[in-house]
Motif scaffolding. Structure first.
Motif, PDB file in Angstrom:
ATOM      1  N   ASN A 422       0.828  -1.216   0.000  1.00  0.00           N
ATOM      2  CA  ASN A 422       0.000   0.000   0.000  1.00  0.00           C
ATOM      3  C   ASN A 422       0.859   1.263   0.000  1.00  0.00           C
ATOM      4  OD1 ASN A 422      -2.383  -1.483  -0.004  1.00  0.00           O
ATOM      5  ND2 ASN A 422      -2.483  -1.583   2.219  1.00  0.00           N
ATOM      6  N   ALA A 423       1.986   1.213   0.708  1.00  0.00           N
ATOM      7  CA  ALA A 423       2.888   2.371   0.720  1.00  0.00           C
ATOM      8  C   ALA A 423       3.487   2.608  -0.663  1.00  0.00           C
ATOM      9  CB  ALA A 423       4.004   2.159   1.750  1.00  0.00           C
ATOM     10  N   PHE A 424       3.875   1.515  -1.338  1.00  0.00           N
ATOM     11  CA  PHE A 424       4.442   1.641  -2.689  1.00  0.00           C
ATOM     12  C   PHE A 424       3.384   2.190  -3.652  1.00  0.00           C
ATOM     13  CE2 PHE A 424       7.586  -2.126  -1.962  1.00  0.00           C
ATOM     14  CZ  PHE A 424       8.200  -1.404  -0.952  1.00  0.00           C
ATOM     15  N   LYS A 425       2.170   1.678  -3.531  1.00  0.00           N
ATOM     16  CA  LYS A 425       1.088   2.128  -4.416  1.00  0.00           C
ATOM     17  C   LYS A 425       0.762   3.602  -4.195  1.00  0.00           C
ATOM     18  CE  LYS A 425      -1.330  -2.285  -5.125  1.00  0.00           C
ATOM     19  NZ  LYS A 425      -2.558  -3.057  -4.836  1.00  0.00           N
ATOM     20  N   ALA A 426       0.886   4.054  -2.952  1.00  0.00           N
ATOM     21  CA  ALA A 426       0.567   5.457  -2.649  1.00  0.00           C
ATOM     22  C   ALA A 426       1.497   6.397  -3.403  1.00  0.00           C
ATOM     23  CB  ALA A 426       0.661   5.700  -1.148  1.00  0.00           C
ATOM     24  N   VAL A 427       2.779   6.044  -3.492  1.00  0.00           N
ATOM     25  CA  VAL A 427       3.729   6.879  -4.230  1.00  0.00           C
ATOM     26  C   VAL A 427       3.347   6.918  -5.707  1.00  0.00           C
ATOM     27  CG1 VAL A 427       6.134   7.141  -4.941  1.00  0.00           C
ATOM     28  CG2 VAL A 427       5.595   6.431  -2.602  1.00  0.00           C
ATOM     29  N   HIS A 430       0.133   9.040  -6.308  1.00  0.00           N
ATOM     30  CA  HIS A 430       0.304  10.494  -6.167  1.00  0.00           C
ATOM     31  C   HIS A 430       1.254  11.050  -7.213  1.00  0.00           C
ATOM     32  CE1 HIS A 430      -1.469   9.732  -2.180  1.00  0.00           C
ATOM     33  NE2 HIS A 430      -1.818  11.004  -2.202  1.00  0.00           N
ATOM     34  N   GLY A 431       2.103  10.183  -7.802  1.00  0.00           N
ATOM     35  CA  GLY A 431       3.016  10.634  -8.839  1.00  0.00           C
ATOM     36  C   GLY A 431       4.097  11.551  -8.305  1.00  0.00           C
ATOM     37  N   ASN A 432       4.839  12.165  -9.215  1.00  0.00           N
ATOM     38  CA  ASN A 432       5.933  13.048  -8.816  1.00  0.00           C
ATOM     39  C   ASN A 432       5.457  14.363  -8.221  1.00  0.00           C
ATOM     40  OD1 ASN A 432       8.183  11.425  -9.473  1.00  0.00           O
ATOM     41  ND2 ASN A 432       7.878  11.855 -11.645  1.00  0.00           N
ATOM     42  N   GLU A 433       4.158  14.611  -8.277  1.00  0.00           N
ATOM     43  CA  GLU A 433       3.612  15.844  -7.692  1.00  0.00           C
ATOM     44  C   GLU A 433       3.189  15.625  -6.243  1.00  0.00           C
ATOM     45  OE1 GLU A 433       3.902  18.613  -9.378  1.00  0.00           O
ATOM     46  OE2 GLU A 433       4.780  17.354 -10.945  1.00  0.00           O
ATOM     47  N   GLY A 434       3.275  14.395  -5.759  1.00  0.00           N
ATOM     48  CA  GLY A 434       2.877  14.107  -4.388  1.00  0.00           C
ATOM     49  C   GLY A 434       3.944  14.538  -3.402  1.00  0.00           C
ATOM     50  N   SER A 435       3.779  14.134  -2.156  1.00  0.00           N
ATOM     51  CA  SER A 435       4.715  14.508  -1.103  1.00  0.00           C
ATOM     52  C   SER A 435       6.088  13.919  -1.395  1.00  0.00           C
ATOM     53  CB  SER A 435       4.205  13.994   0.249  1.00  0.00           C
ATOM     54  OG  SER A 435       5.203  14.134   1.235  1.00  0.00           O
ATOM     55  N   LYS A 436       7.055  14.794  -1.636  1.00  0.00           N
ATOM     56  CA  LYS A 436       8.401  14.321  -1.954  1.00  0.00           C
ATOM     57  C   LYS A 436       9.065  13.655  -0.745  1.00  0.00           C
ATOM     58  CE  LYS A 436       9.101  17.462  -5.828  1.00  0.00           C
ATOM     59  NZ  LYS A 436       7.642  17.733  -5.954  1.00  0.00           N
ATOM     60  N   PRO A 437       8.901  14.167   0.482  1.00  0.00           N
ATOM     61  CA  PRO A 437       9.473  13.454   1.639  1.00  0.00           C
ATOM     62  C   PRO A 437       8.868  12.062   1.821  1.00  0.00           C
ATOM     63  CG  PRO A 437       8.989  15.724   2.212  1.00  0.00           C
ATOM     64  CD  PRO A 437       8.372  15.488   0.877  1.00  0.00           C
ATOM     65  N   ALA A 438       7.559  11.931   1.626  1.00  0.00           N
ATOM     66  CA  ALA A 438       6.920  10.623   1.780  1.00  0.00           C
ATOM     67  C   ALA A 438       7.432   9.648   0.720  1.00  0.00           C
ATOM     68  CB  ALA A 438       5.402  10.768   1.687  1.00  0.00           C
ATOM     69  N   ALA A 439       7.575  10.128  -0.520  1.00  0.00           N
ATOM     70  CA  ALA A 439       8.085   9.269  -1.584  1.00  0.00           C
ATOM     71  C   ALA A 439       9.512   8.835  -1.291  1.00  0.00           C
ATOM     72  CB  ALA A 439       8.011  10.001  -2.924  1.00  0.00           C
ATOM     73  N   LEU A 440      10.339   9.748  -0.794  1.00  0.00           N
ATOM     74  CA  LEU A 440      11.729   9.426  -0.482  1.00  0.00           C
ATOM     75  C   LEU A 440      11.810   8.364   0.613  1.00  0.00           C
ATOM     76  CD1 LEU A 440      14.750   9.997  -0.862  1.00  0.00           C
ATOM     77  CD2 LEU A 440      14.531  11.812   0.869  1.00  0.00           C
ATOM     78  N   MET A 441      11.026   8.532   1.681  1.00  0.00           N
ATOM     79  CA  MET A 441      11.058   7.558   2.772  1.00  0.00           C
ATOM     80  C   MET A 441      10.539   6.193   2.307  1.00  0.00           C
ATOM     81  SD  MET A 441      12.557   9.039   5.104  1.00  0.00           S
ATOM     82  CE  MET A 441      13.066  10.727   5.418  1.00  0.00           C
ATOM     83  N   THR A 442       9.553   6.200   1.418  1.00  0.00           N
ATOM     84  CA  THR A 442       9.038   4.925   0.898  1.00  0.00           C
ATOM     85  C   THR A 442      10.105   4.211   0.079  1.00  0.00           C
ATOM     86  OG1 THR A 442       6.812   5.871   0.813  1.00  0.00           O
ATOM     87  CG2 THR A 442       7.187   3.851  -0.429  1.00  0.00           C
ATOM     88  N   GLU A 466       4.379  -6.048  -8.652  1.00  0.00           N
ATOM     89  CA  GLU A 466       3.812  -5.020  -9.520  1.00  0.00           C
ATOM     90  C   GLU A 466       3.879  -3.653  -8.841  1.00  0.00           C
ATOM     91  OE1 GLU A 466       2.456  -3.551 -13.024  1.00  0.00           O
ATOM     92  OE2 GLU A 466       3.104  -5.603 -12.577  1.00  0.00           O
ATOM     93  N   SER A 467       3.566  -3.603  -7.548  1.00  0.00           N
ATOM     94  CA  SER A 467       3.635  -2.321  -6.835  1.00  0.00           C
ATOM     95  C   SER A 467       5.087  -1.876  -6.668  1.00  0.00           C
ATOM     96  CB  SER A 467       2.943  -2.426  -5.470  1.00  0.00           C
ATOM     97  OG  SER A 467       3.508  -3.442  -4.682  1.00  0.00           O
ATOM     98  N   THR A 468       6.015  -2.834  -6.515  1.00  0.00           N
ATOM     99  CA  THR A 468       7.440  -2.485  -6.440  1.00  0.00           C
ATOM    100  C   THR A 468       7.897  -1.855  -7.752  1.00  0.00           C
ATOM    101  OG1 THR A 468       7.848  -4.326  -4.904  1.00  0.00           O
ATOM    102  CG2 THR A 468       9.754  -3.398  -6.018  1.00  0.00           C
ATOM    103  N   LYS A 469       7.468  -2.444  -8.870  1.00  0.00           N
ATOM    104  CA  LYS A 469       7.832  -1.891 -10.185  1.00  0.00           C
ATOM    105  C   LYS A 469       7.232  -0.495 -10.361  1.00  0.00           C
ATOM    106  CE  LYS A 469       5.435  -2.642 -13.703  1.00  0.00           C
ATOM    107  NZ  LYS A 469       4.600  -3.349 -14.691  1.00  0.00           N
ATOM    108  N   GLN A 470       5.981  -0.303  -9.962  1.00  0.00           N
ATOM    109  CA  GLN A 470       5.340   1.007 -10.092  1.00  0.00           C
ATOM    110  C   GLN A 470       6.095   2.066  -9.294  1.00  0.00           C
ATOM    111  OE1 GLN A 470       1.294   0.395  -8.873  1.00  0.00           O
ATOM    112  NE2 GLN A 470       0.723  -0.740 -10.708  1.00  0.00           N
ATOM    113  N   LEU A 471       6.539   1.692  -8.089  1.00  0.00           N
ATOM    114  CA  LEU A 471       7.321   2.618  -7.272  1.00  0.00           C
ATOM    115  C   LEU A 471       8.603   3.007  -7.997  1.00  0.00           C
ATOM    116  CD1 LEU A 471       8.012   4.036  -4.546  1.00  0.00           C
ATOM    117  CD2 LEU A 471       9.029   1.848  -3.825  1.00  0.00           C
TER     118      LEU A 471
END
Length: 614
Positions: A422-427, A430-442, A466-471
């Motif tokens: 779920n954490a990988f899917k969230a990134v 939200h795409g590159n416009e989402g929370s950059k700190p959250a994406a980095l920590m994920t 599949e979610s790992t690849k999407q991340l």
């Protein structure tokens, strides 16, 4: 989700034990038992090592009994990891008719899955047999073939006991009797159908036909064992005593011993008779060369590639624990609904991580899992449901630190809530416009998953890949340098596991049970990851990030059998991109320049080999 566990019980004597045992051995034996375990839609059993098949399709026919052992909550990925470990114990060479057979294997598997043993009447059969006069007379011959037994020795047999004779049945798969001459030896086979199956399922097989009355056979046998065992990853070797396995001798028209027959992809390749050591060596080498022509990468000098680290890149800093927890608490709204017990549990997690950091720094014992508190995981899940995505980065940083611990990693590898997925899917969502700190920590969590084999396997399993690849795909083209650098680290960690899986010797008889989940990775998945890495490579200007991307591509395509990854890289123009970057001094370091040149050669030779084979 729970999975049902069933024990399949077979009678290898096909009813003969029940009708003849009383007169032959002096007591009633209902069956010569062989067992297997059915789980996750496959039937697992021990023969020439650990094997698997579609339930009911093994050479043992149909089971005489199906024993329902209940249900297990253990995920398939964890079970396959267990199988991988079991393969070190249940090898073909380790088989023992009395002490380490199919029923011992089934018992260990059932104990792991449901905590139950298989029926005593099955596991006690070897000891019961040895306590008969016939069993006592047979013991010397059995131990001569398999080595000493752990079962207590019975009194020496009377001179008037039945004479020792070659056994016609066994307590397990009849094809796995092993000769022992003081070291590892090649297995004997007595079952025609299993021999044919072995020949069909191996790329290269050599069969040594021998007999007990053949003096030259005794001379050539240790040479044969040495040659076959030394090349065990490339060739399958078996022995057949045509005195004990007359049906095999007739089927293959063996008229003299020793005779050697060589099979390539199921078809007879060559044969000769006689104890000629030179001819045996050259025939084995020719068969191996024909079956496994040298990969073009094996002929290259790849010094920079071979010097790459095989250790995953992880983010293991534990030096900012208190500020992270302070930031998390500042984000928690007062009306969040956290109880006093929840706050105490959050404090326990903070104290536990601080103790772990101190233990690592001072090389003292680490805190126990009990000190982490009883509800640490439910609490983190609860907080994750409360906080908006843009405020989740301190919670994700805490998770990054936690999964570095093997026991915590195991919890998330068996996580029914799919926290990491779920954490990988969230990134990705939200795409590159989402929370950059959250994406980095994920991304750092994903990298740290590779610090333990079990969690690293999980994030590449069918449930999570599949979610790992999407991340990975989402973050490789980020506008944030630190995020791209971490995404490149994740690409490298994945590629290391792919390279490890490819280099590991495969079970050519039963490739579906080779023990590594990565062997089940779809080629499309690999190609999508490679395409994303190549796209990031073309746009990147940081030499450090480029180094990780180039290393990742090299790991993905090195020694791949299909050449598809190398062909794709050639189509996408990766060799030209690398030449241009070196020419324009974007890549300047000598070791990275050397790696780029080696990668270009890997792509070129693989493309040429693919063109020749098509």
């Amino acid at each position: 989700m729970s999975e049902r566990v069933t024990l399949f019980v077979y009678d290898l004597s096909h009813g003969m034990a029940r009708t003849m045992s009383l007169g032959l051995v002096g007591r009633q034996i209902d069956a010569i038992y062989h067992t297997s375990v059915v789980i996750f839609g496959r039937e697992f059993f021990y023969g020439q090592g650990i094997m698997s098949a579609i339930p009911g399709t093994t050479p043992h026919g149909q089971p005489i009994e199906r024993v329902d052992l209940g249900e297990t909550e253990i995920p398939q990925e964890v079970f396959m990891e267990f199988m991988d470990n079991m393969r070190e114990t249940y090898t073909a060479d380790a088989y023992h008719l009395l002490d380490n057979n199919c029923n011992n294997f089934s018992n260990d598997v059932c104990q792991f899955l449901v905590g139950r043993s298989i029926p005593d009447r099955i596991t006690s059969l070897p000891a019961d047999f040895l306590n008969t006069p016939f069993g006592q007379s047979m013991r010397p011959m059995i131990e001569g073939m398999f080595g000493p037994s752990r079962h207590e020795a019975s009194p020496s047999p009377s001179p008037f006991s039945l004479p020792a004779a070659a056994p016609t049945n066994s307590f397990s798969t009849p094809s796995t009797a092993i000769t022992t001459t003081g070291g590892a030896t090649v297995p004997f086979m007595t079952d025609l159908s299993l021999l044919r199956s072995t020949i069909q399922n191996n790329t290269a097989t050599v069969v040594y036909f021998t007999s007990a009355t053949c003096p030259p056979c005794r001379v050539i046998a240790p040479i044969y064992d040495e040659l076959v065992l030394a090349k065990g990853s490339q060739i399958k070797g078996v022995k057949v005593d045509i005195g004990m396995a007359q049906a095999i001798g007739r089927a293959y028209e063996v008229r003299s011993t020793p005779t050697f027959m060589f099979f390539l992809r199921g078809e007879k390749f060559s044969q000769f008779s006689g104890a000629d050591q030179a001819e045996l060596r050259s025939s084995i080498d020719l068969l191996i060369y024909s079956a496994h022509p040298a990969h073009p990468h094996a002929l290259l000098s790849l010094r920079q590639y071979k010097e790459l680290s095989g250790t995953p890149i992880v983010f293991n800093a534990l030096d900012k624990i208190d500020p992270v927890f302070a930031k998390l608490k500042s984000f928690l709204p007062t009306e969040a609904g956290l109880s006093e017990a929840d706050i105490k549990q959050l404090d326990k997690i903070q104290v536990w991580l601080s103790k772990r950091a101190t233990a690592k720094a001072t090389q003292t014992p680490e805190p126990t899992m009990g000190e982490l508190g009883p509800s640490w995981k439910p609490l983190l899940t609860k907080i994750g449901s409360i906080l908006p995505y843009e405020n989740q980065f301190p919670l994700l940083d805490i998770l990054r630190m936690l999964v570095l611990h093997a026991r915590v990693a195991e919890v998330y590898a068996k996580d029914g809530n799919q926290t990491l997925i779920n954490a990988f899917k969230a990134v990705a969502s939200h795409g590159n416009e989402g929370s950059k700190p959250a994406a980095l920590m994920t991304l750092r969590i994903a990298c740290n998953a590779f610090s333990t084999p079990l969690l690293g396997t999980y994030v590449l399993s069918s449930a999570a890949r599949e979610s790992t690849k999407q991340l990975l795909v989402t973050t490789l083209l980020s506008t944030v340098d630190q995020q791209r650098q971490t995404a490149a680290s994740l690409a490298f960690d994945i590629s290391v596991r792919v390279a490890e899986s490819r280099s590991r010797a495969k079970d050519t008889v039963h490739p579906s049970l080779s023990g590594d989940i990565l062997e089940d990775l779809e080629e499309d998945w690999n190609m999508e990851c490679l395409s994303a890495i190549a796209a990031a490579l073309e746009k990147e200007t940081s030499e450090e990030i480029l180094h990780r991307l180039v290393a990742s591509i090299a790991n993905f395509i090195y020694m791949e059998e299909s050449y598809s990854g190398a062909v794709l890289m050639n189509i996408l123009g990766v060799p030209d991109v690398l030449r241009e970057m070196v020419s324009n001094k974007i890549i300047k370091s000598a070791n990275i320049v050397g790696l780029c040149q080696e990668l270009q050669e890997m792509i070129r030779t693989a493309v040429e080999a693919q063109a020749k084979s098509s």
